[in-house]
Design an enzyme around this catalytic site. Structure first.
Site, mmCIF file in Angstrom:
data_model
loop_
_atom_site.group_PDB
_atom_site.id
_atom_site.type_symbol
_atom_site.label_atom_id
_atom_site.label_comp_id
_atom_site.label_asym_id
_atom_site.label_seq_id
_atom_site.Cartn_x
_atom_site.Cartn_y
_atom_site.Cartn_z
ATOM 1 N N ARG A 170 0.813 -1.226 0.000
ATOM 2 C CA ARG A 170 0.000 0.000 0.000
ATOM 3 C C ARG A 170 0.845 1.273 0.000
ATOM 4 O O ARG A 170 0.469 2.276 0.618
ATOM 5 C CB ARG A 170 -0.955 0.035 1.205
ATOM 6 C CG ARG A 170 -1.971 -1.038 1.244
ATOM 7 C CD ARG A 170 -2.945 -1.001 0.074
ATOM 8 N NE ARG A 170 -3.703 -2.222 0.047
ATOM 9 C CZ ARG A 170 -3.269 -3.344 -0.551
ATOM 10 N NH1 ARG A 170 -2.126 -3.363 -1.217
ATOM 11 N NH2 ARG A 170 -3.986 -4.435 -0.513
HETATM 12 C C1 LIG Z 1 -15.423 -0.062 -0.937
HETATM 13 C C2 LIG Z 1 -13.925 0.099 -1.066
HETATM 14 C C3 LIG Z 1 -13.138 -1.001 -1.344
HETATM 15 C C4 LIG Z 1 -11.743 -0.865 -1.455
HETATM 16 N N1 LIG Z 1 -10.983 -1.972 -1.735
HETATM 17 C C5 LIG Z 1 -9.641 -1.845 -1.861
HETATM 18 C C6 LIG Z 1 -8.820 -2.984 -2.151
HETATM 19 O O1 LIG Z 1 -9.304 -4.116 -2.324
HETATM 20 N N2 LIG Z 1 -7.484 -2.817 -2.246
HETATM 21 C C7 LIG Z 1 -6.901 -1.582 -2.086
HETATM 22 O O2 LIG Z 1 -5.670 -1.488 -2.172
HETATM 23 N N3 LIG Z 1 -7.648 -0.473 -1.817
HETATM 24 C C8 LIG Z 1 -8.988 -0.581 -1.701
HETATM 25 N N4 LIG Z 1 -9.749 0.535 -1.423
HETATM 26 C C9 LIG Z 1 -9.086 1.841 -1.248
HETATM 27 C C10 LIG Z 1 -9.117 2.731 -2.517
HETATM 28 O O3 LIG Z 1 -9.972 2.187 -3.486
HETATM 29 C C11 LIG Z 1 -7.739 2.873 -3.139
HETATM 30 O O4 LIG Z 1 -6.822 3.358 -2.212
HETATM 31 C C12 LIG Z 1 -7.783 3.798 -4.372
HETATM 32 O O5 LIG Z 1 -6.661 3.554 -5.171
HETATM 33 C C13 LIG Z 1 -7.810 5.281 -4.054
HETATM 34 O O6 LIG Z 1 -7.917 5.978 -5.284
HETATM 35 P P1 LIG Z 1 -8.672 7.369 -5.359
HETATM 36 O O7 LIG Z 1 -8.613 7.864 -6.751
HETATM 37 O O8 LIG Z 1 -10.007 7.282 -4.757
HETATM 38 O O9 LIG Z 1 -7.686 8.249 -4.464
HETATM 39 P P2 LIG Z 1 -8.078 9.321 -3.345
HETATM 40 O O10 LIG Z 1 -8.764 8.645 -2.220
HETATM 41 O O11 LIG Z 1 -8.774 10.482 -3.975
HETATM 42 O O12 LIG Z 1 -6.624 9.779 -2.896
HETATM 43 C C14 LIG Z 1 -5.769 8.889 -2.236
HETATM 44 C C15 LIG Z 1 -4.344 9.456 -2.253
HETATM 45 O O13 LIG Z 1 -3.838 9.416 -3.591
HETATM 46 C C16 LIG Z 1 -3.403 10.721 -3.981
HETATM 47 N N5 LIG Z 1 -3.649 10.871 -5.427
HETATM 48 C C17 LIG Z 1 -4.748 10.484 -6.121
HETATM 49 N N6 LIG Z 1 -4.578 10.738 -7.434
HETATM 50 C C18 LIG Z 1 -3.343 11.315 -7.562
HETATM 51 C C19 LIG Z 1 -2.587 11.799 -8.679
HETATM 52 N N7 LIG Z 1 -3.042 11.759 -9.931
HETATM 53 N N8 LIG Z 1 -1.360 12.317 -8.429
HETATM 54 C C20 LIG Z 1 -0.859 12.358 -7.160
HETATM 55 N N9 LIG Z 1 -1.527 11.915 -6.074
HETATM 56 C C21 LIG Z 1 -2.754 11.388 -6.280
HETATM 57 C C22 LIG Z 1 -4.237 11.688 -3.168
HETATM 58 O O14 LIG Z 1 -3.606 12.940 -3.071
HETATM 59 C C23 LIG Z 1 -4.300 10.935 -1.838
HETATM 60 O O15 LIG Z 1 -3.117 11.157 -1.104
HETATM 61 C C24 LIG Z 1 -11.137 0.417 -1.300
HETATM 62 C C25 LIG Z 1 -11.954 1.527 -1.032
HETATM 63 C C26 LIG Z 1 -13.324 1.382 -0.925
HETATM 64 C C27 LIG Z 1 -14.172 2.597 -0.651
#
Ligand SMILES: Cc1cc2nc3c(=O)[nH]c(=O)nc-3n(C[C@H](O)[C@H](O)[C@H](O)COP(=O)(O)OP(=O)(O)OC[C@H]3O[C@@H](n4cnc5c(N)ncnc54)[C@H](O)[C@@H]3O)c2cc1C
Length: 294
Positions: A170
């Site tokens: 992660r």
């Molecule tokens: C129902 C559910 C199930 C999930 N299952 C999993 C799973 O199975 N495995 C897993 O690993 N995670 C899981 N997650 C967590 C989540 O899906 C991941 O961490 C996802 O990759 C976050 O992406 P996001 O675009 O929503 O990022 P955000 O939540 O918007 O941001 C997360 C971080 O990434 C940074 N960021 C985002 N985009 C950029 C960019 N372009 N440049 C620089 N920084 C950036 C943000 O600044 C922040 O620090 C789950 C979440 C939910 C709600």
């Protein structure tokens, strides 16, 4: 006049951020900006750097808790089509950071490429997936990355090969201002088999996680060789509530937010879980979600 004033057309001031997050919590951004193309993003990034204004990239908000007080500085959303292009060439897929991982999975599967289907059901953008090296029992996205394009604080674009990205559980060591895109190396496979695996992953995820409730996925990282969810469950915390935030009955590492939840309640529930797990197991849980604001 500050360079920030020249972005009026793409800026909303004091914009509530809760609607942009999966937890539906948190206060406003001082400036929310949605650049229309890469050149405009470069100008914003440069301006933020020159004026000492803090800069945050908001993906799909699926791994994020924003405090009730909100966040100062600039929050950027990469929602323009310029940031979500997907290109498939042979067994390589290049995906813009603003696009959803689920779209890239669908395109890859449709092209008969295998590798990404193990991430079916993981929400969020490609940018978020790369920053946090998303994954599960069947693998992590980092293993499929060849290189990424990033934007530096001065607005320059650089390509960084996977071996310099420091992917771990992660995490990555990316410290550029913005991830712009990722080049992924997949493998050709039997489309029927890939679709079967994709469906299986979905069924497994739906059966084990409360996907229809508001959450940010797993709140804590799994300590080496252990499951954070099992530790929380064994400490008797399933169903524990503070205000309108509740430890999921289905998966104890998920916190569900109900209608009147606040970030302050959720932070108190996180503290309670940590201290109970510490007392019960002698183990300190580390956060998987990111927290924004002071
Ligand atoms: C129902 C559910 C199930 C999930 N299952 C999993 C799973 O199975 N495995 C897993 O690993 N995670 C899981 N997650 C967590 C989540 O899906 C991941 O961490 C996802 O990759 C976050 O992406 P996001 O675009 O929503 O990022 P955000 O939540 O918007 O941001 C997360 C971080 O990434 C940074 N960021 C985002 N985009 C950029 C960019 N372009 N440049 C620089 N920084 C950036 C943000 O600044 C922040 O620090 C789950 C979440 C939910 C709600």
């Amino acid at each position: 006049m500050s360079c920030l004033d020249s972005f009026a057309e793409i800026t909303r001031r004091d914009e509530p951020l809760a609607p942009y997050t999966w937890l539906k919590l948190g206060g406003p951004a001082q400036y929310l900006m949605e650049p229309r193309h890469v050149e405009e993003l470069a100008q914003v990034v440069k301006c933020a750097h020159e004026t000492g204004t803090s800069l945050h990239i908001l993906g799909d908000g699926s791994n994020l808790l924003i405090r009730d007080e909100g966040i100062s500085g600039i929050v950027i959303r990469l929602v323009s089509g310029d940031f979500s292009k997907i290109e498939v060439a042979g067994d390589s897929v290049t995906a813009g950071a603003g696009g959803l991982l689920s779209h890239v999975i669908s395109r890859s599967v449709a092209a008969g490429l295998t590798g990404l289907e193990s991430l079916a059901g993981v929400p969020g953008t490609i940018g978020g997936a790369i920053i946090g090296n998303v994954g599960g029992k069947s693998g992590e996205v980092g293993a499929l990355v060849e290189s990424i394009d990033v934007m530096t604080n001065s607005g320059e674009i650089e390509t960084i090969p996977a071996e310099l990205l420091g992917f771990g559980y992660r995490k990555s060591n990316i410290n550029a201002a913005v991830v712009l895109s990722a080049a992924l190396k997949l493998r050709e496979g039997d489309p029927q088999e890939i679709t079967k695996r994709l469906r299986k992953m979905w069924i497994m995820k739906k059966a084990s996680q409360p996907l229809s409730s508001q959450s940010a996925g797993c709140i804590f990282m799994n300590p080496q060789g252990l499951s954070a969810g099992a530790l929380i469950d064994q400490a008797g915390l399933k169903g524990t509530r503070i205000g309108d935030c509740e430890v999921s009955e289905m998966h104890a590492n998920f916190i569900i937010t109900h209608e009147n939840a606040t970030s302050a309640d959720l932070l108190r529930l996180i503290d309670l879980i940590r201290s109970k797990v510490q007392d019960y197991h002698g183990i300190e849980l580390e956060l998987e979600i990111k927290i924004w604001g002071h």
